[in-house]
Design an enzyme around this catalytic site. Structure first.
Site, mmCIF file in Angstrom:
data_model
loop_
_atom_site.group_PDB
_atom_site.id
_atom_site.type_symbol
_atom_site.label_atom_id
_atom_site.label_comp_id
_atom_site.label_asym_id
_atom_site.label_seq_id
_atom_site.Cartn_x
_atom_site.Cartn_y
_atom_site.Cartn_z
ATOM 1 N N TRP A 103 23.546 3.773 -18.967
ATOM 2 C CA TRP A 103 22.532 4.819 -18.778
ATOM 3 C C TRP A 103 22.281 5.060 -17.302
ATOM 4 O O TRP A 103 22.120 6.208 -16.869
ATOM 5 C CB TRP A 103 21.235 4.469 -19.512
ATOM 6 C CG TRP A 103 21.439 4.341 -20.987
ATOM 7 C CD1 TRP A 103 21.216 3.227 -21.749
ATOM 8 C CD2 TRP A 103 21.929 5.354 -21.889
ATOM 9 N NE1 TRP A 103 21.537 3.482 -23.064
ATOM 10 C CE2 TRP A 103 21.971 4.767 -23.176
ATOM 11 C CE3 TRP A 103 22.329 6.675 -21.736
ATOM 12 C CZ2 TRP A 103 22.405 5.467 -24.308
ATOM 13 C CZ3 TRP A 103 22.766 7.385 -22.855
ATOM 14 C CH2 TRP A 103 22.795 6.772 -24.120
ATOM 15 N N ASP A 170 13.740 4.872 -15.282
ATOM 16 C CA ASP A 170 14.046 5.161 -16.690
ATOM 17 C C ASP A 170 13.583 3.952 -17.494
ATOM 18 O O ASP A 170 14.190 2.897 -17.436
ATOM 19 C CB ASP A 170 15.559 5.389 -16.840
ATOM 20 C CG ASP A 170 15.992 5.570 -18.298
ATOM 21 O OD1 ASP A 170 15.130 5.486 -19.195
ATOM 22 O OD2 ASP A 170 17.196 5.789 -18.524
ATOM 23 N N LYS A 194 12.981 4.759 -28.675
ATOM 24 C CA LYS A 194 13.216 3.320 -28.587
ATOM 25 C C LYS A 194 11.942 2.500 -28.852
ATOM 26 O O LYS A 194 12.020 1.440 -29.426
ATOM 27 C CB LYS A 194 13.795 2.946 -27.224
ATOM 28 C CG LYS A 194 15.037 3.734 -26.831
ATOM 29 C CD LYS A 194 16.332 3.077 -27.249
ATOM 30 C CE LYS A 194 17.537 3.977 -27.117
ATOM 31 N NZ LYS A 194 17.765 4.493 -25.773
HETATM 32 C C1 LIG Z 1 18.835 5.438 -25.085
HETATM 33 C C2 LIG Z 1 18.680 5.500 -23.627
HETATM 34 C C3 LIG Z 1 18.904 6.695 -22.917
HETATM 35 C C4 LIG Z 1 19.376 7.965 -23.585
HETATM 36 O O1 LIG Z 1 18.333 8.582 -24.202
HETATM 37 P P1 LIG Z 1 18.499 10.021 -24.903
HETATM 38 O O2 LIG Z 1 17.088 10.311 -25.288
HETATM 39 O O3 LIG Z 1 19.427 9.826 -26.056
HETATM 40 O O4 LIG Z 1 19.034 10.962 -23.902
HETATM 41 C C5 LIG Z 1 18.672 6.693 -21.556
HETATM 42 N N1 LIG Z 1 18.278 5.582 -20.918
HETATM 43 C C6 LIG Z 1 18.089 4.419 -21.557
HETATM 44 C C7 LIG Z 1 17.646 3.209 -20.785
HETATM 45 C C8 LIG Z 1 18.275 4.340 -22.922
HETATM 46 O O5 LIG Z 1 18.081 3.179 -23.572
#
Ligand SMILES: *Cc1c(COP(=O)(O)O)cnc(C)c1O
Length: 354
Positions: A103, A170, A194
């Site tokens: 990511w 993030d 998540k």
């Molecule tokens: C799952 C995840 C993403 C991607 O998220 P989307 O909403 O599918 O774009 C980005 N960063 C992290 C740390 C993730 O776990």
């Protein structure tokens, strides 16, 4: 059918109460004789949902009024692009990124479209098995970007660096799972699916005073200022994911907030990692000090036991234990809503493989 022990990495388990209340709201929202799905997002019934979904984040994170919370579409992946659009200077723009996994690498790829990206630390050459710590970020950078938890590799930043520029994080896969000084950050984003809600919405926390300084003409949807000015209603927001996210955050607030969630998450992670360390059949992919409390990624050291182990956890009612397709093995995601009883079921299965 009885509820499974759901270790899915995302979309993932949410509190049962959230499933029940959001299902009821689809049939009849707040007793108004209409479904949540058939009313205007600007109606007097939905506007308070958006307002409270924004306010509760600031309460939980203990943030002051320089911060605004918005909900947008496009997933965390769109934030990979929105962040540089809003923070990278249009002339000689330059940002520092920490490369701790797939990511993080995705965020780097998008930022490079708008300026210079220096990767100040990377564990890519060692399969992202640790969090780089030996780096400095000076004021020559427009901002620093990091990923607090690496969902695929099972690593987590246990602490955050002091940097001489703006901090962006993030937090998609460990948002609201542990106590953090959120005021250290200028932008925090998290895809809801998540630890917060269903797929379809991304929460972004923005420190207002950092915006408007790039000299860029930002496309409307990508401009944080516009979403803030429109109270997160620039266009039709994803009403159902926002509502379910609000229910999840209310559940968190009513159950002791982030402080209590952290204690529960530490207990769950300890239970599982103690078994991984005790049991000679299992090993994590990453170094001990950077293990994630949210996603425990591990492998079976004796491949001949694979069929037995797989059959045993499935028979125990466990779902979603396979590792990400890029690294294989197993991944036990222990998000806020996963009860410790589910972890105990997994540990008991692991103990019985021999
Ligand atoms: C799952 C995840 C993403 C991607 O998220 P989307 O909403 O599918 O774009 C980005 N960063 C992290 C740390 C993730 O776990």
């Amino acid at each position: 059918m009885s509820k499974k022990h759901n270790f899915s990495a995302g979309p993932c388990i949410l509190p049962q109460e959230v499933f029940e209340k959001s299902a009821a709201a689809i049939l009849d929202f707040n007793g108004i004789g209409l479904s949540l799905l058939e009313i205007s997002h600007r109606s007097k019934d939905f506007v308070p949902v958006m307002d409270e979904a924004r306010a509760i984040v600031k309460r939980l994170m203990k943030l002051d009024d320089d911060y605004e919370v918005i909900y947008v579409g496009g997933g965390a992946s769109l934030q990979f692009l929105m962040v540089p659009f809003n923070l990278m200077k249009s002339e000689n723009g330059k940002a520092a990124y920490l490369d701790t996994g797939t990511w993080a690498a995705g965020a780097i790829k998008e930022a490079k479209k708008l300026g210079t990206v220096d990767v100040v630390g990377s564990s890519k050459a060692e399969n992202y098995s640790f969090i780089p710590k030996d780096y400095k970020v000076g004021s020559e950078y427009d901002y620093f970007h990091c990923t607090s938890n690496n969902t695929i590799y099972g690593t987590q930043m246990r602490s955050f660096p002091e940097v001489d520029t703006l901090m962006v994080c993030d937090m998609s896969s460990d948002i609201f799972s542990r106590v953090i000084d959120f005021s250290k950050f200028d932008i925090i984003y998290a895809g809801a699916q998540k630890n917060m809600g269903p797929a379809g919405v991304t929460m972004v926390v923005v420190k207002k005073s950092v915006l408007g300084k790039t000299g860029r003409d930002i496309p409307s949807y990508l401009d944080y200022s516009l979403h803030i000015a429109k109270d997160s209603m620039f266009n039709t927001p994803p009403v159902f994911p926002v509502y379910a996210t609000l229910l999840t955050l209310q559940h968190l607030e009513n159950n002791g907030g982030i402080e209590a969630a952290e204690i529960r998450n530490e207990a769950k992670a300890k239970l599982l990692y103690d078994e991984i360390d005790r049991n000679p059949l299992f090993e994590t992919f990453c170094v001990k000090e950077d293990r994630s409390l949210m996603n425990a990624c591990f492998k079976l050291l004796d491949e001949s036991k694979k069929d037995e182990f797989d059959a045993a956890w499935k028979a125990a009612g466990i779902n979603g234990l396979n590792g990400h397709r890029s690294i294989g093995g197993y991944r036990a995601s222990m998000y806020n809503a996963l009860p410790i009883e589910s972890v105990q079921v997994l540990v008991d299965v692991m103990k019985n493989i021999n």
